[in-house]
Design a protein around this motif. Structure first.
Motif, PDB file in Angstrom:
ATOM      1  N   ILE A  72      42.205  49.844  64.191  1.00  0.00           N
ATOM      2  CA  ILE A  72      42.679  51.159  64.631  1.00  0.00           C
ATOM      3  C   ILE A  72      43.065  50.991  66.088  1.00  0.00           C
ATOM      4  O   ILE A  72      42.197  50.816  66.954  1.00  0.00           O
ATOM      5  N   ILE A  73      44.361  50.998  66.384  1.00  0.00           N
ATOM      6  CA  ILE A  73      44.836  50.575  67.703  1.00  0.00           C
ATOM      7  C   ILE A  73      45.359  51.747  68.535  1.00  0.00           C
ATOM      8  O   ILE A  73      45.659  52.818  68.019  1.00  0.00           O
ATOM      9  N   GLY A  74      45.439  51.495  69.847  1.00  0.00           N
ATOM     10  CA  GLY A  74      45.963  52.506  70.762  1.00  0.00           C
ATOM     11  C   GLY A  74      45.034  53.679  70.966  1.00  0.00           C
ATOM     12  O   GLY A  74      45.482  54.792  71.259  1.00  0.00           O
ATOM     13  N   CYS A  75      43.715  53.434  70.831  1.00  0.00           N
ATOM     14  CA  CYS A  75      42.743  54.536  70.879  1.00  0.00           C
ATOM     15  C   CYS A  75      42.401  54.931  72.317  1.00  0.00           C
ATOM     16  O   CYS A  75      41.234  54.905  72.736  1.00  0.00           O
ATOM     17  N   THR A  76      43.409  55.282  73.089  1.00  0.00           N
ATOM     18  CA  THR A  76      43.170  55.795  74.437  1.00  0.00           C
ATOM     19  C   THR A  76      42.818  57.278  74.359  1.00  0.00           C
ATOM     20  O   THR A  76      43.015  57.924  73.324  1.00  0.00           O
ATOM     21  N   SER A  77      42.322  57.811  75.457  1.00  0.00           N
ATOM     22  CA  SER A  77      41.949  59.233  75.478  1.00  0.00           C
ATOM     23  C   SER A  77      43.166  60.121  75.250  1.00  0.00           C
ATOM     24  O   SER A  77      43.037  61.256  74.794  1.00  0.00           O
ATOM     25  N   LYS A  78      44.352  59.588  75.528  1.00  0.00           N
ATOM     26  CA  LYS A  78      45.580  60.355  75.331  1.00  0.00           C
ATOM     27  C   LYS A  78      45.978  60.417  73.857  1.00  0.00           C
ATOM     28  O   LYS A  78      46.481  61.438  73.381  1.00  0.00           O
ATOM     29  N   ASN A  79      45.758  59.335  73.120  1.00  0.00           N
ATOM     30  CA  ASN A  79      46.276  59.225  71.752  1.00  0.00           C
ATOM     31  C   ASN A  79      45.256  59.490  70.651  1.00  0.00           C
ATOM     32  O   ASN A  79      45.631  59.831  69.533  1.00  0.00           O
ATOM     33  N   PHE A  80      43.992  59.310  70.954  1.00  0.00           N
ATOM     34  CA  PHE A  80      42.973  59.367  69.905  1.00  0.00           C
ATOM     35  C   PHE A  80      41.951  60.457  70.243  1.00  0.00           C
ATOM     36  O   PHE A  80      41.545  60.568  71.393  1.00  0.00           O
ATOM     37  N   PRO A  81      41.554  61.292  69.305  1.00  0.00           N
ATOM     38  CA  PRO A  81      41.789  61.212  67.868  1.00  0.00           C
ATOM     39  C   PRO A  81      43.082  61.867  67.374  1.00  0.00           C
ATOM     40  O   PRO A  81      43.329  61.918  66.179  1.00  0.00           O
ATOM     41  N   GLY A  82      43.894  62.413  68.273  1.00  0.00           N
ATOM     42  CA  GLY A  82      45.214  62.871  67.864  1.00  0.00           C
ATOM     43  C   GLY A  82      45.330  64.330  67.472  1.00  0.00           C
ATOM     44  O   GLY A  82      46.407  64.766  67.068  1.00  0.00           O
ATOM     45  N   PHE A  83      44.249  65.094  67.589  1.00  0.00           N
ATOM     46  CA  PHE A  83      44.349  66.521  67.264  1.00  0.00           C
ATOM     47  C   PHE A  83      45.088  67.244  68.385  1.00  0.00           C
ATOM     48  O   PHE A  83      44.814  67.032  69.566  1.00  0.00           O
ATOM     49  N   THR A  84      46.045  68.095  68.019  1.00  0.00           N
ATOM     50  CA  THR A  84      46.785  68.851  69.027  1.00  0.00           C
ATOM     51  C   THR A  84      46.663  70.343  68.750  1.00  0.00           C
ATOM     52  O   THR A  84      46.746  70.785  67.604  1.00  0.00           O
ATOM     53  N   THR A 125      37.853  47.345  63.590  1.00  0.00           N
ATOM     54  CA  THR A 125      37.929  47.245  65.045  1.00  0.00           C
ATOM     55  C   THR A 125      38.699  48.431  65.600  1.00  0.00           C
ATOM     56  O   THR A 125      39.871  48.639  65.242  1.00  0.00           O
ATOM     57  N   PHE A 126      38.039  49.226  66.434  1.00  0.00           N
ATOM     58  CA  PHE A 126      38.728  50.266  67.202  1.00  0.00           C
ATOM     59  C   PHE A 126      39.168  49.628  68.509  1.00  0.00           C
ATOM     60  O   PHE A 126      38.362  49.017  69.212  1.00  0.00           O
ATOM     61  N   SER A 127      40.437  49.766  68.839  1.00  0.00           N
ATOM     62  CA  SER A 127      40.975  49.065  70.005  1.00  0.00           C
ATOM     63  C   SER A 127      41.745  50.019  70.910  1.00  0.00           C
ATOM     64  O   SER A 127      42.382  50.957  70.443  1.00  0.00           O
ATOM     65  N   TYR A 128      41.657  49.752  72.216  1.00  0.00           N
ATOM     66  CA  TYR A 128      42.460  50.531  73.169  1.00  0.00           C
ATOM     67  C   TYR A 128      42.912  49.606  74.292  1.00  0.00           C
ATOM     68  O   TYR A 128      42.437  48.461  74.418  1.00  0.00           O
ATOM     69  N   TYR A 129      43.850  50.065  75.098  1.00  0.00           N
ATOM     70  CA  TYR A 129      44.327  49.279  76.234  1.00  0.00           C
ATOM     71  C   TYR A 129      43.995  50.018  77.520  1.00  0.00           C
ATOM     72  O   TYR A 129      43.930  51.253  77.568  1.00  0.00           O
ATOM     73  N   THR A 130      43.763  49.246  78.592  1.00  0.00           N
ATOM     74  CA  THR A 130      43.303  49.837  79.851  1.00  0.00           C
ATOM     75  C   THR A 130      44.435  50.175  80.812  1.00  0.00           C
ATOM     76  O   THR A 130      44.211  50.832  81.830  1.00  0.00           O
ATOM     77  N   ASN A 131      45.663  49.720  80.484  1.00  0.00           N
ATOM     78  CA  ASN A 131      46.832  50.035  81.308  1.00  0.00           C
ATOM     79  C   ASN A 131      48.042  50.221  80.402  1.00  0.00           C
ATOM     80  O   ASN A 131      48.217  49.468  79.436  1.00  0.00           O
ATOM     81  N   ASP A 132      48.868  51.222  80.722  1.00  0.00           N
ATOM     82  CA  ASP A 132      50.113  51.325  79.965  1.00  0.00           C
ATOM     83  C   ASP A 132      51.112  50.323  80.534  1.00  0.00           C
ATOM     84  O   ASP A 132      50.821  49.605  81.506  1.00  0.00           O
ATOM     85  N   LEU A 133      52.303  50.248  79.957  1.00  0.00           N
ATOM     86  CA  LEU A 133      53.264  49.225  80.363  1.00  0.00           C
ATOM     87  C   LEU A 133      53.833  49.478  81.758  1.00  0.00           C
ATOM     88  O   LEU A 133      54.451  48.599  82.346  1.00  0.00           O
ATOM     89  N   LYS A 161      49.891  52.105  84.677  1.00  0.00           N
ATOM     90  CA  LYS A 161      49.000  53.250  84.900  1.00  0.00           C
ATOM     91  C   LYS A 161      47.721  53.084  84.089  1.00  0.00           C
ATOM     92  O   LYS A 161      47.745  52.725  82.918  1.00  0.00           O
ATOM     93  N   ALA A 162      46.584  53.321  84.744  1.00  0.00           N
ATOM     94  CA  ALA A 162      45.286  53.114  84.097  1.00  0.00           C
ATOM     95  C   ALA A 162      45.088  54.062  82.916  1.00  0.00           C
ATOM     96  O   ALA A 162      45.485  55.224  82.960  1.00  0.00           O
ATOM     97  N   GLN A 163      44.489  53.546  81.851  1.00  0.00           N
ATOM     98  CA  GLN A 163      44.176  54.322  80.653  1.00  0.00           C
ATOM     99  C   GLN A 163      42.684  54.152  80.335  1.00  0.00           C
ATOM    100  O   GLN A 163      42.102  53.110  80.614  1.00  0.00           O
ATOM    101  N   GLU A 164      42.113  55.186  79.748  1.00  0.00           N
ATOM    102  CA  GLU A 164      40.710  55.117  79.350  1.00  0.00           C
ATOM    103  C   GLU A 164      40.591  55.133  77.837  1.00  0.00           C
ATOM    104  O   GLU A 164      41.423  55.712  77.147  1.00  0.00           O
ATOM    105  N   GLY A 165      39.530  54.481  77.349  1.00  0.00           N
ATOM    106  CA  GLY A 165      39.264  54.557  75.923  1.00  0.00           C
ATOM    107  C   GLY A 165      38.847  55.961  75.539  1.00  0.00           C
ATOM    108  O   GLY A 165      38.248  56.690  76.342  1.00  0.00           O
ATOM    109  N   ALA A 166      39.156  56.381  74.334  1.00  0.00           N
ATOM    110  CA  ALA A 166      38.818  57.734  73.881  1.00  0.00           C
ATOM    111  C   ALA A 166      37.304  57.939  73.882  1.00  0.00           C
ATOM    112  O   ALA A 166      36.530  57.027  73.552  1.00  0.00           O
ATOM    113  N   TYR A 167      36.891  59.154  74.225  1.00  0.00           N
ATOM    114  CA  TYR A 167      35.463  59.477  74.263  1.00  0.00           C
ATOM    115  C   TYR A 167      34.811  59.274  72.898  1.00  0.00           C
ATOM    116  O   TYR A 167      33.654  58.863  72.800  1.00  0.00           O
ATOM    117  N   ASP A 168      35.551  59.545  71.840  1.00  0.00           N
ATOM    118  CA  ASP A 168      35.011  59.455  70.485  1.00  0.00           C
ATOM    119  C   ASP A 168      34.636  58.029  70.085  1.00  0.00           C
ATOM    120  O   ASP A 168      33.953  57.825  69.080  1.00  0.00           O
TER     121      ASP A 168
END
Length: 511
Positions: free
Chosen positions: A411-423, A464-472, A475-482
């Motif tokens: 499960i990739i791209g699990c940053t706080s911005k993208n995951f869990p994806g509820f809007t 594996t839940f995966s996230y990245y710490t910087n966008d391209l 800019k710093a990114q954080e892993g999702a709280y969940d």
């Protein structure tokens, strides 16, 4: 509602083949007897009405009350606004919400109420849904545990289960292990997964769940191609290039200026000499109808080439410029487009069929430029489902498209911005607006979303839940709280450091 002598499986189309294979495997036969597999809307006999015509009728109805409006008076000429109004009205009908209960404390709210009332009684197919009653025993109905963002569909699925329908879960592995990993950026994340798949030789037993599919899927395909890893996905949508072609033709018919001409020329295989000539000497499409002498004077060496190209497009331009009615501007553009469609390319044929359907459903009621704009809006938003020709390989999906489990799940791209994806709702009909009416509550929609997202925890034996710490852009990114519930804790109850992916080589080419 269904045949009592037959087992009925309610399943989204993208999972149909997997379900059939699963049923065949369990029955240990080569065929299924007395079985039908249908999507939810077919099961409840939900037939879509002529949605395209209703969108135009809605615009006409709203235009008829234009003089009663002030704030939204000019907005009704924009197809996006009409589409928003229609979409929300259909939700009100689905949830059986009376228009008299709509808020009107402000001038904006009062005008929105007036607009919605003007179209509420149109024959939208959603009026059928609110009257559905499920009383019979449904022991022969099997409901695949798929994901829906529609609160009405979610509640109706629960009613089916309360009437003894059977919940059919996607296969769940035993002894599941879950971990969390981080990567420096999105490319490193995909590179590392590709390397792990190669190391485990697991291309045919892996699934990748994208938290941000629009950016992740192209990158996955690019990187995996280099590693020679086969990739398949149920289906993905792309924008139809033919939608833009027909819009460009209509614009040429309407405007006859250089920009519309230049956009129009893209559908033709013109020689570079012709393009250069048009750029230099032509200011609108009308000039191309009688231009032989100008070509002779200015392009003697390439006269035959340019003349041949101009002759190729001259008849089409003449048809477009000499069409008066708005409906025929559209129809003639479609007929011209048909000549240049590659009938051997399935996606092109599919796009053409969708365009044809829209035109057939709206042709008789196109009377004004605004009606035509509404139709072009529909055509512009056409997307085509493309099915990968590779049937075996890594499965790619998104958070809200559950698939059958594999040995390995990423499960990739699990940053706080993208995951869990509820809007939450935004725009004209935001959460503040719907909180004033009997609309599904935010908390209920939130819980509904998360109750279905639990499929991720059984999407593989090794997850594996995966996230990245910087966008391209760095800019710093954080892993999702969940993700915290999947991270190991030390003896003091604090989260341990999240390990980075073990990557041997990073491709430095830009994405």
């Amino acid at each position: 509602m269904y045949n009592y002598f037959m087992k009925t499986y309610i399943c989204p189309n993208y999972l149909k083949n997997d379900l059939i294979n699963d049923l065949l495997s369990k029955s240990k036969t080569n065929y299924l007897e007395n079985t039908r597999i249908v999507p939810f809307n077919v099961f409840i006999n939900h037939k879509q009405e002529n949605e395209e015509a209703l969108l135009i009728e809605s615009r006409k109805k709203i235009s008829s009350i234009k003089n009663d409006l002030s704030i939204y008076k000019n907005m009704i000429d924009f197809p996006v606004f009409i589409n928003q109004i229609v979409s929300f009205t259909k939700q009100l009908i689905t949830y059986n919400i009376d228009t008299d209960t709509l808020p009107e404390k402000t001038k904006q709210q009062a005008e929105l109420k007036t607009i919605i009332k003007a179209i509420y009684d149109l024959p939208f197919s959603e009026s059928f849904l609110k009257d559905i009653k499920i009383n019979e025993n449904l022991e022969d109905v099997f409901l695949l545990d798929y994901f829906t963002n529609n609160s009405f569909e979610y509640s109706l699925k629960k009613k089916l289960l309360e009437n003894n329908a059977n919940l059919l879960s996607l296969n769940k592995p035993e002894n599941i292990s879950i971990c969390v990993k981080a990567a420096l950026n999105k490319r490193e994340e995909v590179e590392a997964i590709a390397q792990e798949i190669c190391k485990n030789n697991s291309a045919f037993n892996s699934v990748i769940v994208c938290s941000d599919p629009s950016t992740s899927i192209p990158l996955i395909r690019q990187v995996f191609k280099r590693y020679n890893i086969p990739v398949q996905d149920a289906k993905h949508s792309i924008k139809s290039k033919h939608s833009y072609s027909i819009i460009n033709m209509v614009n040429l018919s309407l405007n006859n200026d250089f920009k519309s001409l230049y956009d129009f020329l893209y559908i033709y295989p013109l020689n570079r000499h012709t393009i250069k000539f048009i750029n230099t000497f032509v200011f609108n499409a009308s000039q191309l109808l009688d231009i032989d002498e100008m070509i002779k004077e200015n392009s003697k060496d390439s006269f035959e080439i340019i003349k041949k190209d101009i002759d190729l497009i001259k008849d089409d331009i003449s048809i477009l410029l000499n069409t008066d009615s708005y409906k025929d501007k559209l129809l003639n553009s479609y007929n011209i487009l048909k000549k240049y469609i590659n009938t051997h390319e399935q996606t092109e044929v599919s796009a053409l069929k969708k365009i044809k359907t829209i035109i057939e459903n709206t042709y008789e009621i196109i009377e004004t430029k605004e009606d035509l704009d509404m139709v072009l809006f529909m055509i512009e938003n056409i997307s085509i489902n493309v099915e990968n020709k590779i049937k075996d390989g890594v499965v790619i999906t998104s958070l809200n498209k559950p698939v059958y489990s594999k040995e390995y799940s990423y499960i990739i791209g699990c940053t706080s911005k993208n995951f869990p994806g509820f809007t939450s709702l935004n725009g004209i009909f935001d959460e503040k607006y719907v909180s004033c009416i009997d609309y599904p509550k935010l908390e209920d929609r939130f819980n509904q979303y998360f109750s279905q997202l639990c499929w991720l925890e059984s999407s593989g034996k090794n997850i594996t839940f995966s996230y990245y710490t910087n966008d391209l852009a760095g800019k710093a990114q954080e892993g999702a709280y969940d993700l915290n519930k999947y991270i190991e804790k030390d003896s003091n109850g604090k989260l341990k450091f999240v390990p980075h992916w073990d990557i041997k080589y990073i491709d430095t080419l830009p994405t």
